[in-house]
Motif scaffolding. Structure first.
Motif, PDB file in Angstrom:
ATOM      1  N   GLN A 351       0.828  -1.198   0.000  1.00 25.87           N
ATOM      2  CA  GLN A 351       0.000   0.000   0.000  1.00 25.87           C
ATOM      3  C   GLN A 351       0.868   1.256   0.000  1.00 25.87           C
ATOM      4  O   GLN A 351       2.032   1.228   0.396  1.00 25.87           O
ATOM      5  CB  GLN A 351      -0.925   0.017   1.226  1.00 25.87           C
ATOM      6  CG  GLN A 351      -1.957  -1.089   1.254  1.00 25.87           C
ATOM      7  CD  GLN A 351      -3.089  -0.852   0.266  1.00 25.87           C
ATOM      8  OE1 GLN A 351      -3.023   0.027  -0.580  1.00 25.87           O
ATOM      9  NE2 GLN A 351      -4.140  -1.635   0.375  1.00 25.87           N
ATOM     10  N   SER A 352       0.265   2.371  -0.424  1.00 23.27           N
ATOM     11  CA  SER A 352       0.966   3.650  -0.433  1.00 23.27           C
ATOM     12  C   SER A 352       1.116   4.169   0.997  1.00 23.27           C
ATOM     13  O   SER A 352       0.400   3.746   1.911  1.00 23.27           O
ATOM     14  CB  SER A 352       0.199   4.666  -1.271  1.00 23.27           C
ATOM     15  OG  SER A 352      -1.028   5.004  -0.637  1.00 23.27           O
ATOM     16  N   SER A 353       2.042   5.106   1.165  1.00 20.91           N
ATOM     17  CA  SER A 353       2.249   5.697   2.486  1.00 20.91           C
ATOM     18  C   SER A 353       0.994   6.413   2.967  1.00 20.91           C
ATOM     19  O   SER A 353       0.646   6.355   4.151  1.00 20.91           O
ATOM     20  CB  SER A 353       3.426   6.675   2.444  1.00 20.91           C
ATOM     21  OG  SER A 353       4.620   6.019   2.085  1.00 20.91           O
ATOM     22  N   GLY A 354       0.315   7.088   2.052  1.00 23.72           N
ATOM     23  CA  GLY A 354      -0.915   7.783   2.414  1.00 23.72           C
ATOM     24  C   GLY A 354      -1.964   6.835   2.944  1.00 23.72           C
ATOM     25  O   GLY A 354      -2.634   7.120   3.949  1.00 23.72           O
ATOM     26  N   LEU A 388      -9.915  -2.462  -0.005  1.00 27.43           N
ATOM     27  CA  LEU A 388      -8.882  -1.634  -0.629  1.00 27.43           C
ATOM     28  C   LEU A 388      -7.499  -2.269  -0.573  1.00 27.43           C
ATOM     29  O   LEU A 388      -6.512  -1.637  -0.945  1.00 27.43           O
ATOM     30  CB  LEU A 388      -8.840  -0.255   0.040  1.00 27.43           C
ATOM     31  CG  LEU A 388     -10.135   0.564  -0.029  1.00 27.43           C
ATOM     32  CD1 LEU A 388      -9.897   1.965   0.521  1.00 27.43           C
ATOM     33  CD2 LEU A 388     -10.678   0.645  -1.448  1.00 27.43           C
ATOM     34  N   ARG A 389      -7.422  -3.496  -0.118  1.00 23.36           N
ATOM     35  CA  ARG A 389      -6.121  -4.156  -0.051  1.00 23.36           C
ATOM     36  C   ARG A 389      -5.656  -4.575  -1.442  1.00 23.36           C
ATOM     37  O   ARG A 389      -6.452  -4.831  -2.347  1.00 23.36           O
ATOM     38  CB  ARG A 389      -6.173  -5.381   0.865  1.00 23.36           C
ATOM     39  CG  ARG A 389      -7.104  -6.493   0.391  1.00 23.36           C
ATOM     40  CD  ARG A 389      -6.995  -7.694   1.317  1.00 23.36           C
ATOM     41  NE  ARG A 389      -5.680  -8.274   1.276  1.00 23.36           N
ATOM     42  CZ  ARG A 389      -5.276  -9.152   0.345  1.00 23.36           C
ATOM     43  NH1 ARG A 389      -6.110  -9.532  -0.606  1.00 23.36           N
ATOM     44  NH2 ARG A 389      -4.068  -9.645   0.380  1.00 23.36           N
ATOM     45  N   LYS A 390      -4.342  -4.622  -1.588  1.00 26.59           N
ATOM     46  CA  LYS A 390      -3.746  -5.038  -2.849  1.00 26.59           C
ATOM     47  C   LYS A 390      -3.204  -6.460  -2.703  1.00 26.59           C
ATOM     48  O   LYS A 390      -2.824  -6.884  -1.627  1.00 26.59           O
ATOM     49  CB  LYS A 390      -2.630  -4.074  -3.249  1.00 26.59           C
ATOM     50  CG  LYS A 390      -3.133  -2.661  -3.513  1.00 26.59           C
ATOM     51  CD  LYS A 390      -2.001  -1.723  -3.884  1.00 26.59           C
ATOM     52  CE  LYS A 390      -2.538  -0.322  -4.142  1.00 26.59           C
ATOM     53  NZ  LYS A 390      -1.459   0.635  -4.464  1.00 26.59           N
ATOM     54  N   GLY A 391      -3.169  -7.170  -3.815  1.00 24.80           N
ATOM     55  CA  GLY A 391      -2.690  -8.541  -3.783  1.00 24.80           C
ATOM     56  C   GLY A 391      -3.822  -9.542  -3.817  1.00 24.80           C
ATOM     57  O   GLY A 391      -4.989  -9.202  -3.600  1.00 24.80           O
ATOM     58  N   GLY A 392      -3.456 -10.778  -4.092  1.00 20.78           N
ATOM     59  CA  GLY A 392      -4.448 -11.832  -4.227  1.00 20.78           C
ATOM     60  C   GLY A 392      -4.773 -12.489  -2.903  1.00 20.78           C
ATOM     61  O   GLY A 392      -4.397 -12.016  -1.829  1.00 20.78           O
ATOM     62  N   VAL A 393      -5.501 -13.592  -2.993  1.00 24.34           N
ATOM     63  CA  VAL A 393      -5.899 -14.351  -1.814  1.00 24.34           C
ATOM     64  C   VAL A 393      -5.690 -15.832  -2.088  1.00 24.34           C
ATOM     65  O   VAL A 393      -5.546 -16.253  -3.243  1.00 24.34           O
ATOM     66  CB  VAL A 393      -7.386 -14.112  -1.462  1.00 24.34           C
ATOM     67  CG1 VAL A 393      -7.600 -12.696  -0.974  1.00 24.34           C
ATOM     68  CG2 VAL A 393      -8.288 -14.404  -2.654  1.00 24.34           C
ATOM     69  N   SER A 394      -5.660 -16.610  -1.016  1.00 21.99           N
ATOM     70  CA  SER A 394      -5.615 -18.059  -1.149  1.00 21.99           C
ATOM     71  C   SER A 394      -7.030 -18.560  -1.425  1.00 21.99           C
ATOM     72  O   SER A 394      -7.929 -18.345  -0.613  1.00 21.99           O
ATOM     73  CB  SER A 394      -5.070 -18.684   0.136  1.00 21.99           C
ATOM     74  OG  SER A 394      -5.323 -20.068   0.166  1.00 21.99           O
ATOM     75  N   ARG A 395      -7.209 -19.235  -2.572  1.00 27.53           N
ATOM     76  CA  ARG A 395      -8.562 -19.661  -2.932  1.00 27.53           C
ATOM     77  C   ARG A 395      -9.118 -20.676  -1.943  1.00 27.53           C
ATOM     78  O   ARG A 395     -10.298 -20.618  -1.581  1.00 27.53           O
ATOM     79  CB  ARG A 395      -8.582 -20.225  -4.345  1.00 27.53           C
ATOM     80  CG  ARG A 395      -9.991 -20.538  -4.843  1.00 27.53           C
ATOM     81  CD  ARG A 395      -9.994 -20.949  -6.299  1.00 27.53           C
ATOM     82  NE  ARG A 395      -9.475 -19.880  -7.148  1.00 27.53           N
ATOM     83  CZ  ARG A 395      -9.313 -19.993  -8.471  1.00 27.53           C
ATOM     84  NH1 ARG A 395      -9.624 -21.124  -9.068  1.00 27.53           N
ATOM     85  NH2 ARG A 395      -8.832 -18.991  -9.167  1.00 27.53           N
ATOM     86  N   ARG A 396      -8.299 -21.602  -1.501  1.00 30.34           N
ATOM     87  CA  ARG A 396      -8.782 -22.603  -0.546  1.00 30.34           C
ATOM     88  C   ARG A 396      -9.208 -21.932   0.754  1.00 30.34           C
ATOM     89  O   ARG A 396     -10.267 -22.252   1.315  1.00 30.34           O
ATOM     90  CB  ARG A 396      -7.692 -23.636  -0.267  1.00 30.34           C
ATOM     91  CG  ARG A 396      -7.437 -24.597  -1.421  1.00 30.34           C
ATOM     92  CD  ARG A 396      -6.426 -25.651  -1.020  1.00 30.34           C
ATOM     93  NE  ARG A 396      -6.183 -26.602  -2.095  1.00 30.34           N
ATOM     94  CZ  ARG A 396      -5.343 -27.630  -2.025  1.00 30.34           C
ATOM     95  NH1 ARG A 396      -4.681 -27.853  -0.895  1.00 30.34           N
ATOM     96  NH2 ARG A 396      -5.181 -28.444  -3.046  1.00 30.34           N
TER      97      ARG A 396
END
Length: 434
Positions: A351-354, A388-396
């Motif tokens: 995430q950005s600093s802001g 608002l989080r970035k990145g994927g998730v674990s499908r299981r």
């Protein structure tokens, strides 16, 4: 690949099942705890009696104004129709969650996006209140509209939704501040050399002018709210005695546990490395536990409502665990530390600093000034951090999270429908709820 009709199918299935549950809840009871105040006020506004106000209500009249706009023309001012506002809002929330998360998953519809949308829309406390007439669900709707418009850089529109969010609930001003502040910090950092910008009057002047030019609408909303605070002397309208502000830091620990409990898709993949870090830096962990324990000892506030109202799960959590033995409130301290690390790791990564600075500030502002332990206060901080989080998730893990949410909803709704609690001053039996 996922069919382009899959999102529409998800929304339809959610709507049909929720409507069936909604009708069952309505058949069971037409009056739930503080809902009587909201329903009565909603009928007044729906029928055009805007001069009538119940002093027991402590929030702005956004819910009732929205009800009047939707229902007045239909001449349909009943308990059923007022509750239906929340159900419709919950369906809209599902669409908005999908659209917001889509921004962070390569702009494509995939199974993870659909599973996460389903899981978040079925977050048990939020889903439960979709069937009753409270401010929570519609409050989430307008905050999500604020976030979506901001992500699309439509800042004037976002500020309008921010104003609507504040009209729903005063504490939503923190999310207007979060959006404005995080954007402003990111704009500052995009200028390059931070030190030169801050030390140069010319550059600083240009930066301030640029911030005002881009974010004036947010600033207007926040300035107007500040004027309200000065004139009203409190964030609360109506009965101020039951909702006095106080520093209550353990609320952050409760929230960390809430986040971890309902975020299997994020927590389980990160749990192993987090535990290894905790053990590797055991001396730092010990200091953190001592600090958290001290806060629990000196700053735990037990609101009278928590001890008096046996219609909420938090009543039983406190009376049968936290308040039963003097040492019980200290037992979860290691869990608070681990859960806090998991929230930080899964929410701030990439995430950005802001975002990091103002998400932390917004969570603290929205939770740590509340005396009453109430899971509904956790909903918006939870959703903002998840959406608002970035990145994927674990499908299981995501499937497990969804199944868990469905199971909890089935249990809590079944308990609500079948468990009766008798109060002397109510003819109708009361129900157990979040």
């Amino acid at each position: 690949m996922v069919s382009k009709f899959a999102p529409f199918s998800l929304f339809c299935v959610y709507s049909v099942i929720s409507f069936l549950v909604f009708n069952k809840v309505y058949e069971t009871t037409q009056l739930v705890i503080d809902e009587e105040f909201h329903l009565r006020q909603g009928v007044h506004y729906c029928q055009g009696r805007f001069q009538v106000w119940d002093p027991k209500i402590t929030t702005f009249p956004g819910l009732y104004l929205a009800s009047a706009v939707v229902l007045n023309q239909l001449q349909f001012c009943t308990v059923y129709s007022l509750r239906l506002i929340s159900l419709i809002a919950s369906i809209v929330n599902t669409v908005l969650m999908y659209k917001i998360r889509k921004n962070f998953i390569n702009q494509k519809t995939n199974p993870d996006l659909l599973l996460e949308t389903a899981s978040l829309s079925l977050l048990p406390p939020l889903y439960f209140f979709a069937h009753l007439y409270y401010t929570d669900v519609l409050s989430v709707t307008v905050v999500l509209l604020l976030l979506l418009a901001s992500e699309r850089r439509q800042h004037t529109l976002a500020a309008f939704w921010g104003l609507c969010a504040v009209l729903m609930r005063q504490t939503n001003i923190v999310w207007v501040g979060f959006v404005c502040g995080s954007r402003a910090i990111d704009l500052l950092l995009s200028r390059g050399n931070l030190q030169q910008t801050l030390l140069s009057p010319y550059r600083l002047k240009n930066l301030i002018a640029d911030v005002v030019d881009k974010f004036w609408a947010y600033i207007t909303v926040m300035a107007s709210f500040l004027a309200f605070l000065v004139l009203n002397g409190s964030i609360v309208i109506g009965d101020k005695t039951a909702h006095e502000a106080a520093i209550h830091l353990p609320q952050l620990f409760y929230f960390a546990m809430f986040f971890a409990m309902f975020s299997s898709s994020l927590v389980l993949p990160a749990l192993s490395t987090t535990l290894k870090t905790v053990l590797r830096w055991w001396h730092v962990t010990l200091i953190a536990c001592l600090l958290v324990g001290a806060i629990v000892h000196f700053n735990t506030i037990v609101h009278p409502y928590l001890l008096a109202d046996n219609r909420h799960y938090t009543f039983y959590l406190w009376n049968r665990f936290y308040g039963r033995w003097w040492y019980a409130r200290f037992l979860p301290v290691p869990l608070y530390v681990i859960a806090g690390l998991l929230v930080w790791k899964t929410s701030t990564q990439h995430q950005s600093s802001g975002f990091v600075i103002f998400s932390v500030a917004a969570v603290i502002a929205s939770l740590a000034l509340q005396k009453l332990l109430e899971v509904r206060y956790f909903l918006l901080p939870f959703l903002v951090l998840r959406l608002l989080r970035k990145g994927g998730v674990s499908r299981r893990a995501l499937v497990l999270e969804l199944v868990t949410n469905v199971a909890i909803n089935i249990v809590t709704i079944a308990v609500f429908l079948h468990k009766e609690i008798r109060w002397e001053n109510y003819e109708q039996p009361q129900r157990l709820m979040w």
